[in-house]
Design a protein around this motif. Structure first.
Motif, PDB file in Angstrom:
ATOM      1  N   SER A 135      22.642  13.677  78.284  1.00  0.00           N
ATOM      2  CA  SER A 135      22.493  13.093  79.596  1.00  0.00           C
ATOM      3  C   SER A 135      23.671  12.167  79.909  1.00  0.00           C
ATOM      4  O   SER A 135      24.186  12.170  81.030  1.00  0.00           O
TER       5      SER A 135
ATOM      6  N   ALA B  49      21.142   5.572  80.208  1.00  0.00           N
ATOM      7  CA  ALA B  49      20.940   6.756  81.036  1.00  0.00           C
ATOM      8  C   ALA B  49      19.549   6.669  81.650  1.00  0.00           C
ATOM      9  O   ALA B  49      18.601   6.291  80.965  1.00  0.00           O
TER      10      ALA B  49
ATOM     11  N   ARG C  18      26.630  14.325  80.785  1.00  0.00           N
ATOM     12  CA  ARG C  18      26.541  14.849  82.158  1.00  0.00           C
ATOM     13  C   ARG C  18      26.938  13.753  83.153  1.00  0.00           C
ATOM     14  O   ARG C  18      27.697  14.006  84.088  1.00  0.00           O
ATOM     15  N   LEU C  19      26.438  12.530  82.912  1.00  0.00           N
ATOM     16  CA  LEU C  19      26.783  11.415  83.807  1.00  0.00           C
ATOM     17  C   LEU C  19      28.290  11.213  83.848  1.00  0.00           C
ATOM     18  O   LEU C  19      28.870  10.940  84.895  1.00  0.00           O
TER      19      LEU C  19
ATOM     20  N   GLU D  73      19.018  14.292  73.563  1.00  0.00           N
ATOM     21  CA  GLU D  73      18.718  14.179  74.994  1.00  0.00           C
ATOM     22  C   GLU D  73      19.598  13.100  75.626  1.00  0.00           C
ATOM     23  O   GLU D  73      20.137  13.291  76.716  1.00  0.00           O
ATOM     24  N   MET D  74      19.745  11.992  74.920  1.00  0.00           N
ATOM     25  CA  MET D  74      20.541  10.895  75.478  1.00  0.00           C
ATOM     26  C   MET D  74      22.025  11.246  75.506  1.00  0.00           C
ATOM     27  O   MET D  74      22.711  10.992  76.494  1.00  0.00           O
TER      28      MET D  74
END
Ligand code: ARG
Length: 572
Positions: free
Chosen positions: A347, A286, A350-351, A343-344
């Motif tokens: 993210s 990411a 979301r991607l 966080e990863m």
């Protein structure tokens, strides 16, 4: 009812709007007057004018509708003092409102809260305690606002250690295993399995074969695995009950629940073009995540040996919580060391478009638990401290305090009260520290009836209730007029009127800590009130007014504590 703060803010915002639409009045409670609006500074800067001039012009346009008086101070602060009529009518509205001014949400939604999450066949440690207490307070706050809370206890119930754990169970026999686990000796069981695994090669081989059988879905292996999970969950439930935590066994949705979704996670990441092979592992890179050397950091979804890890499970969980549970908000109450992991995961989710923009997803971080010596909280031999023994010790200390204070209840009743006090002590100590900071586990301090502690607030409440027990005849706060002639009465009243703003603030910032600060401050206002304003010896309307303030304070303390998961006994 609209809170006093919101009423004033609305009036101010109207006036600010006439200069710059949407300009923030920046209204705060204050020691100069009741509230101070500091928004003139930013506004003047934007307009390129002298703050004092803007303030004068704004005050001319300001219609406070008789709610408060205003004064310009210093470079252009607005000091506002509430009119007695407003205070009185707001207090009367509180008297009539069972929710003490906290309206339910106008847009109720579904919140999935991931918290507690201990690991099967491992002792719960103080870190789990902290997450459990904070998560449960948030769950109670959200429920109170009318939201639907789905608790997810993401128990660690899968992975290679289960091979050795199951083989150890086979050696020990099911009954003996159940006996060990039910007394809560989870660590002892784990350590014994580990010791055999390290020392005995045939045991090691058996363990490896067992993992393979477990993953292949072998029936008998699955049954043995369930024995471990069920015994552990039974034990966790006992801990939750001891602490009055609202998590139920049905909230346990462990890592294994997501097993059959993991292949899809990998497949869909691949078809979205996000999956990259790196050292034989399948990863997602990411943007924005790098290691210390500045190289891109992978989120490993499938390991080289084909096994799925912690991250894959959390990706599947995000997806499940959005698509199956229809969560509008996903919260993860997990310690700070896992910040980068979440966080990863968020993210990547979301991607992959599994996490729509409008779904709020947040890692509700909390700090470490330190001992009274400010070092990591461990036993003298360096192992983690057993949670249950801590709670039991807190009960003993609370009971000893009750005895020392001359408590004359029947034994059963006194023990039940000691349990309520101990829970308050343990929970409040955790919650009263801002969650991102480390909290200090200091049993002596937290069971004390004095200082910023749970028992202190419980005692403030019980003392108020005792006033009403001493009243010679039935009494009702309906129709009481609030004159607030004494400064201490007015200060207590101002505290009471701030309750709903604080509940909202605690919720929007996910900081139960704010509610603790508020309750402690309210208790201190109460102490000043007691010192200056006799209640039972005053007469007529004055006595009624003071009784009504006492009753409102008792209700506010009880409701506030209940939102933190702390009981407020009537007698202590
Ligand atoms: N079982 C993990 C631990 O003890 C915590 C799990 C947190 N929740 C999650 N969805 N990863 O550290």
């Amino acid at each position: 009812m609209t809170s006093t703060y919101e009423l004033l803010r609305g009036r101010l915002a109207d006036a600010f709007d006439t200069f710059v639409p949407g300009a923030d009045p920046v209204l705060r409670t204050s020691d100069h007057g009741d509230y101070q609006a500091n928004g003139i500074m930013a506004l003047a800067k934007q307009l390129g004018r002298a703050p004092r001039d803007v303030a004068t012009e704004l005050v001319a346009r300001l219609d406070l509708g008789g709610l408060a008086t205003v004064e310009i101070a210093g470079p252009g602060f607005l000091n506002l003092t509430l009119e007695p009529t407003l205070l009185s009518s707001q207090l009367r509205a509180l008297v009539r409102d069972a929710r003490l001014g906290v309206a339910t949400s106008a847009s109720p939604h579904t919140v999935v809260i991931d918290y507690s999450a201990p690991n099967v066949a491992k002792e719960m440690h103080v870190g789990h305690l902290r997450g459990t207490v904070i998560g449960d307070a948030l769950a109670r706050l959200y429920r109170f606002m009318g939201h639907t809370v789905i608790a997810r206890n993401h128990v660690g119930d899968w992975g290679t250690p289960f091979g050795m754990l199951i083989e150890h169970l086979v050696d020990l026999g099911e009954d003996a295993t159940a006996a060990t686990l039910s007394i809560g000796d989870l660590d002892g069981f784990y350590r014994a399995a580990r010791a055999k695994f390290d020392a005995d090669d045939t045991f090691k081989d058996r363990s490896r074969r067992r993992v393979v059988a477990l993953q292949a879905g072998d029936e008998e292996t699955g049954r043995l695995w369930r024995v471990l999970v069920e015994q552990s969950v039974r034990y966790f439930s006992a801990v939750y009950e001891k602490l009055d935590i609202t998590l139920a066994p049905s909230d346990v949705v462990g890592e294994s629940y997501y097993n059959n979704m993991l292949e899809d996670v990998v497949r869909d990441l691949a078809s979205a073009g996000l999956l990259v092979e790196s050292d034989g592992a399948r990863c997602v890179f990411a943007p924005g995540f790098t290691n210390r050397e500045g190289e891109p950091l992978p989120l490993i979804v499938q390991k080289r040996d084909e096994g799925f890890g912690y991250a894959a499970t959390d990706l599947a969980a995000v997806r499940d919580r959005v698509q199956q549970l229809h969560g509008d908000e996903l919260l993860y109450v997990v310690g700070a060391p896992q910040a980068q992991h979440f966080e990863m995961v968020f993210s990547v989710a979301r991607l992959a478009r599994w996490l729509p923009e409008q779904v709020r997803c947040e890692h509700v971080i909390f700090g470490n638990v330190l001992g009274a010596d400010r070092k990591m909280f461990k036993t003298r031999s360096g192992t983690t401290v057993k949670l249950v023994s801590l709670i039991d010790e807190a009960v003993e200390r609370a009971d000893a305090t009750l005895v020392a204070r001359g408590n004359d209840m029947a034994l059963d009743e006194r023990r039940a009260l000691a349990t309520q006090i101990a829970r308050a002590a343990v929970k409040y100590a955790d919650l009263s520290t801002e969650r991102q900071r480390d909290s200090v586990f200091d049993l002596d301090r937290m069971v004390s009836f004095e200082g910023d502690t749970g028992p202190y607030l419980q005692y403030a409440h019980a003392r108020l209730r005792s006033i009403f027990r001493r009243l010679p005849s039935a009494w009702d706060s309906e129709g009481v007029e609030f004159v607030l002639a004494h400064e201490a009465e007015r200060s207590l009243a101002m505290g009471l009127l701030g309750f709903s703003d604080v509940v909202h603030g605690a919720l929007t910032t996910l900081q139960p800590h704010r509610l603790c600060v508020y309750l402690f401050d309210l208790a201190q206002r109460l102490t000043s009130f007691y010192e200056a304003c006799p209640v039972l010896t005053s007469q007529g309307a004055l006595r009624d007014e003071r009784l009504a303030l006492c009753e409102l304070t008792a209700r506010t303390l009880a409701l506030g504590l209940s939102l933190l998961g702390i009981e407020a006994p009537d007698q202590m």
